[in-house]
Design an enzyme around this catalytic site. Sequence first.
Site, PDB file in Angstrom:
ATOM      1  N   ARG A 126      38.822  -8.598  21.518  1.00 29.31           N
ATOM      2  CA  ARG A 126      38.698  -8.156  20.291  1.00 29.31           C
ATOM      3  C   ARG A 126      37.509  -8.703  19.672  1.00 29.31           C
ATOM      4  NH1 ARG A 126      44.208 -10.401  19.261  1.00 29.31           N
ATOM      5  NH2 ARG A 126      45.839  -8.997  19.537  1.00 29.31           N
ATOM      6  N   LYS A 148      25.683   1.388  16.939  1.00 28.89           N
ATOM      7  CA  LYS A 148      26.536   2.293  17.701  1.00 28.89           C
ATOM      8  C   LYS A 148      26.962   2.314  18.919  1.00 28.89           C
ATOM      9  CE  LYS A 148      25.894   6.063  14.396  1.00 28.89           C
ATOM     10  NZ  LYS A 148      25.164   7.463  14.223  1.00 28.89           N
ATOM     11  N   GLU A 190      13.298  11.063  20.641  1.00 30.64           N
ATOM     12  CA  GLU A 190      13.696  10.123  19.540  1.00 30.64           C
ATOM     13  C   GLU A 190      12.669   9.504  18.724  1.00 30.64           C
ATOM     14  OE1 GLU A 190      17.141  10.605  18.748  1.00 30.64           O
ATOM     15  OE2 GLU A 190      18.024  10.123  20.550  1.00 30.64           O
ATOM     16  N   LYS A 232      14.332   2.700  11.732  1.00 28.97           N
ATOM     17  CA  LYS A 232      15.895   2.496  11.879  1.00 28.97           C
ATOM     18  C   LYS A 232      16.476   1.224  11.621  1.00 28.97           C
ATOM     19  CE  LYS A 232      19.536   3.292  15.199  1.00 28.97           C
ATOM     20  NZ  LYS A 232      20.091   3.960  16.501  1.00 28.97           N
ATOM     21  N   GLU A 242      27.052   4.704   8.502  1.00 27.68           N
ATOM     22  CA  GLU A 242      27.106   6.139   8.272  1.00 27.68           C
ATOM     23  C   GLU A 242      27.917   6.789   7.133  1.00 27.68           C
ATOM     24  OE1 GLU A 242      25.824   8.034  11.844  1.00 27.68           O
ATOM     25  OE2 GLU A 242      26.503  10.074  11.115  1.00 27.68           O
ATOM     26  N   ARG A 246      22.433   7.168   7.055  1.00 25.22           N
ATOM     27  CA  ARG A 246      22.240   7.097   8.544  1.00 25.22           C
ATOM     28  C   ARG A 246      22.345   8.681   9.308  1.00 25.22           C
ATOM     29  NH1 ARG A 246      24.487   2.163  12.436  1.00 25.22           N
ATOM     30  NH2 ARG A 246      23.382   3.063  14.301  1.00 25.22           N
ATOM     31  N   ASN A 250      20.385  11.550  13.095  1.00 23.79           N
ATOM     32  CA  ASN A 250      21.092  12.542  14.028  1.00 23.79           C
ATOM     33  C   ASN A 250      20.435  13.988  13.757  1.00 23.79           C
ATOM     34  OD1 ASN A 250      23.245  11.783  15.861  1.00 23.79           O
ATOM     35  ND2 ASN A 250      24.249  11.071  13.756  1.00 23.79           N
ATOM     36  N   HIS A 253      20.643  16.542  16.634  1.00 26.50           N
ATOM     37  CA  HIS A 253      21.749  16.120  17.513  1.00 26.50           C
ATOM     38  C   HIS A 253      22.998  16.810  17.496  1.00 26.50           C
ATOM     39  CE1 HIS A 253      19.152  12.278  17.849  1.00 26.50           C
ATOM     40  NE2 HIS A 253      20.032  11.643  18.307  1.00 26.50           N
ATOM     41  N   HIS A 257      24.030  17.496  21.058  1.00 27.76           N
ATOM     42  CA  HIS A 257      25.307  17.189  21.551  1.00 27.76           C
ATOM     43  C   HIS A 257      26.034  18.436  22.244  1.00 27.76           C
ATOM     44  CE1 HIS A 257      25.480  13.103  19.082  1.00 27.76           C
ATOM     45  NE2 HIS A 257      24.516  13.196  20.143  1.00 27.76           N
ATOM     46  N   HIS A 270      19.822  13.456  27.441  1.00 26.91           N
ATOM     47  CA  HIS A 270      20.189  13.318  25.846  1.00 26.91           C
ATOM     48  C   HIS A 270      18.856  13.735  25.063  1.00 26.91           C
ATOM     49  CE1 HIS A 270      21.637  11.864  22.120  1.00 26.91           C
ATOM     50  NE2 HIS A 270      20.727  11.194  22.034  1.00 26.91           N
TER      51      HIS A 270
HETATM   52  P1  NAD Z   1      19.989   6.484  30.425  1.00 24.47           P
HETATM   53  O1  NAD Z   1      20.861   5.353  30.087  1.00 24.47           O
HETATM   54  O2  NAD Z   1      20.919   7.308  31.328  1.00 24.47           O
HETATM   55  O3  NAD Z   1      19.012   5.904  31.228  1.00 24.47           O
HETATM   56  C1  NAD Z   1      18.089   7.053  31.940  1.00 24.47           C
HETATM   57  C2  NAD Z   1      17.849   6.817  33.247  1.00 24.47           C
HETATM   58  O4  NAD Z   1      16.735   5.934  33.401  1.00 24.47           O
HETATM   59  C3  NAD Z   1      18.867   6.291  34.185  1.00 24.47           C
HETATM   60  O5  NAD Z   1      18.845   6.979  35.444  1.00 24.47           O
HETATM   61  C4  NAD Z   1      18.572   4.998  34.021  1.00 24.47           C
HETATM   62  O6  NAD Z   1      19.253   4.333  35.355  1.00 24.47           O
HETATM   63  C5  NAD Z   1      17.093   4.926  34.313  1.00 24.47           C
HETATM   64  N1  NAD Z   1      16.543   3.719  33.964  1.00 24.47           N
HETATM   65  C6  NAD Z   1      16.722   2.919  32.692  1.00 24.47           C
HETATM   66  N2  NAD Z   1      15.761   2.052  32.788  1.00 24.47           N
HETATM   67  C7  NAD Z   1      14.867   2.262  33.626  1.00 24.47           C
HETATM   68  C8  NAD Z   1      13.655   1.524  34.119  1.00 24.47           C
HETATM   69  N3  NAD Z   1      13.007   0.627  33.547  1.00 24.47           N
HETATM   70  N4  NAD Z   1      12.921   2.023  35.288  1.00 24.47           N
HETATM   71  C9  NAD Z   1      13.444   3.101  36.049  1.00 24.47           C
HETATM   72  N5  NAD Z   1      14.496   3.744  35.585  1.00 24.47           N
HETATM   73  C10 NAD Z   1      15.295   3.259  34.498  1.00 24.47           C
HETATM   74  O7  NAD Z   1      19.553   7.296  29.280  1.00 24.47           O
HETATM   75  P2  NAD Z   1      18.836   6.983  27.959  1.00 24.47           P
HETATM   76  O8  NAD Z   1      17.856   8.029  27.590  1.00 24.47           O
HETATM   77  O9  NAD Z   1      18.307   5.512  27.838  1.00 24.47           O
HETATM   78  O10 NAD Z   1      19.845   6.752  26.784  1.00 24.47           O
HETATM   79  C11 NAD Z   1      20.951   8.034  26.622  1.00 24.47           C
HETATM   80  C12 NAD Z   1      22.113   7.556  25.914  1.00 24.47           C
HETATM   81  O11 NAD Z   1      21.894   6.770  24.927  1.00 24.47           O
HETATM   82  C13 NAD Z   1      22.990   8.559  25.671  1.00 24.47           C
HETATM   83  O12 NAD Z   1      24.132   8.421  26.056  1.00 24.47           O
HETATM   84  C14 NAD Z   1      23.077   8.702  24.309  1.00 24.47           C
HETATM   85  O13 NAD Z   1      24.148   9.191  23.563  1.00 24.47           O
HETATM   86  C15 NAD Z   1      22.904   7.407  23.794  1.00 24.47           C
HETATM   87  N6  NAD Z   1      22.267   6.987  22.478  1.00 24.47           N
HETATM   88  C16 NAD Z   1      22.890   6.214  22.023  1.00 24.47           C
HETATM   89  C17 NAD Z   1      22.479   5.872  20.448  1.00 24.47           C
HETATM   90  C18 NAD Z   1      23.129   4.758  19.829  1.00 24.47           C
HETATM   91  O14 NAD Z   1      22.525   4.792  18.689  1.00 24.47           O
HETATM   92  N7  NAD Z   1      23.803   4.293  20.099  1.00 24.47           N
HETATM   93  C19 NAD Z   1      21.247   6.578  20.046  1.00 24.47           C
HETATM   94  C20 NAD Z   1      20.542   7.400  20.906  1.00 24.47           C
HETATM   95  C21 NAD Z   1      21.180   7.555  22.149  1.00 24.47           C
HETATM   96  N1  GLY Z   2      20.879   7.510  16.616  1.00 23.54           N
HETATM   97  C1  GLY Z   2      21.737   7.593  15.750  1.00 23.54           C
HETATM   98  C2  GLY Z   2      22.024   6.345  15.027  1.00 23.54           C
HETATM   99  O1  GLY Z   2      21.949   5.485  15.397  1.00 23.54           O
HETATM  100  O2  GLY Z   2      22.713   6.480  13.933  1.00 23.54           O
END
Ligand code: NAD
Ligand code: GLY
Length: 367
Positions: A126, A148, A190, A232, A242, A246, A250, A253, A257, A270
């Site tokens: 939890r 998130k 982003e 942010k 949100e 917030r 997006n 997005h 998405h 992404h």
């Molecule tokens: P990812 O986590 O897949 O990383 C991208 C690639 O880079 C992967 O292959 C990873 O292994 C590699 N990598 C990471 N760090 C590295 C480094 N320093 N050197 C070499 N390779 C490295 O993708 P991302 O773009 O970081 O994140 C995308 C994800 O984030 C999506 O799932 C998206 O939905 C999510 N997201 C969440 C929020 C939120 O608010 N929680 C906001 C935006 C995006």
């Molecule tokens: N990336 C959108 C949010 O965090 O709300």
Amino acid sequence: MPAPADATVVHVATAERRYEILIGAGLLGAPAAWQGLPKAAQAVIVTNVTVDPLHGAALRRALAGRYPRVTTLALPDGEAHKDWPTLNLIFDHLLREGCDRKTVLFALGGGVVGDMTGFAAATYMRGVPFVQVPTTLLAQVDSSVGGKTAINHPLGKNMIGAFYQPQRVVCDLDTLATLPARELSAGLAEVIKYGPVADAAFLDWVEAHLDALLARDPAALAQAIRRSCEIKAEVVGADEREAGLRAILNFGHTFGHAIEAGLGYGAWLHGEAVGCGMVMAAELSAQLGLVPADFATRLRRIVERAGLPVRGPELGAARYLELMRVDKKAEGGEIRFVVIDGVGHAALRPAPDALVERVLRMHSGAA
Ligand code: NAD
Ligand code: GLY
């Protein structure tokens, strides 16, 4: 908390928790970056098979001595693994290693690792504390901040998750040196996003410094990450869950998405889907008469210069609309889009299907 002397600190204040984002070079190896975190008998580093060999040892060194036991779980890499079976690998590890309610999880990686580790932390016993250690530009400017957490469902992106804030976010700029160029561009999507929705002057700055950002100029990257995190933090502080504001984060997005889910997770990154989605959402804003047409043209040029695709895949308008109806912002099956109604200001509103179809015809499929 005593921050390392040369780190920039951005404060996040939410109802759930107040915490700091530390931004700087060499933070993985800076003892002050890790001081003051919750004490526990065990810390678990959740990372992936790509990031662990690059940066896992540095984090293990940082945590040794602070935690009597540090274990590491390296997940399979990729958006296609942001799912239940992979999430279960985290729970398997925590249970097998005898982790208790005080165990601290460290998410070392990009947004996929961060979102899944955060969700595991929110739900294991939890709720256990977790720290974000983002290693992609995208994660440093966006996903590690704001709480998130989620996994994907085949029918919709990030559909299963929780709001759960980290204890701290540690952005070591040095980790970006190993990031592939395609991932850097994805992160820039982003960064670009924040200007149109919240800060017209920041869009001007990004436009002027895009070449420096692409060349990984340390000062430009530090400034882009700092300003993105400030925006942010401000938005999340005002609307953690949100209820309204917030949603502006997006921008792009809803279209993005749909591209990710429509093509199968991982086909487009992404950030690539968001970049193209912003081109579509800017066009929609112009078609709705909310911004001049030249804003949509300007944004398309910036996205393209960042090395991102500006034409969506040919999914067909009906399929795009079907996918977009699963978006979390939809209400009663009505899609609501983040639109720009003045550079630096965004709003959430529906749009007639016919207009959305026109935008999709203009910006997807073969030119
Ligand atoms: P990812 O986590 O897949 O990383 C991208 C690639 O880079 C992967 O292959 C990873 O292994 C590699 N990598 C990471 N760090 C590295 C480094 N320093 N050197 C070499 N390779 C490295 O993708 P991302 O773009 O970081 O994140 C995308 C994800 O984030 C999506 O799932 C998206 O939905 C999510 N997201 C969440 C929020 C939120 O608010 N929680 C906001 C935006 C995006
Ligand atoms: N990336 C959108 C949010 O965090 O709300």
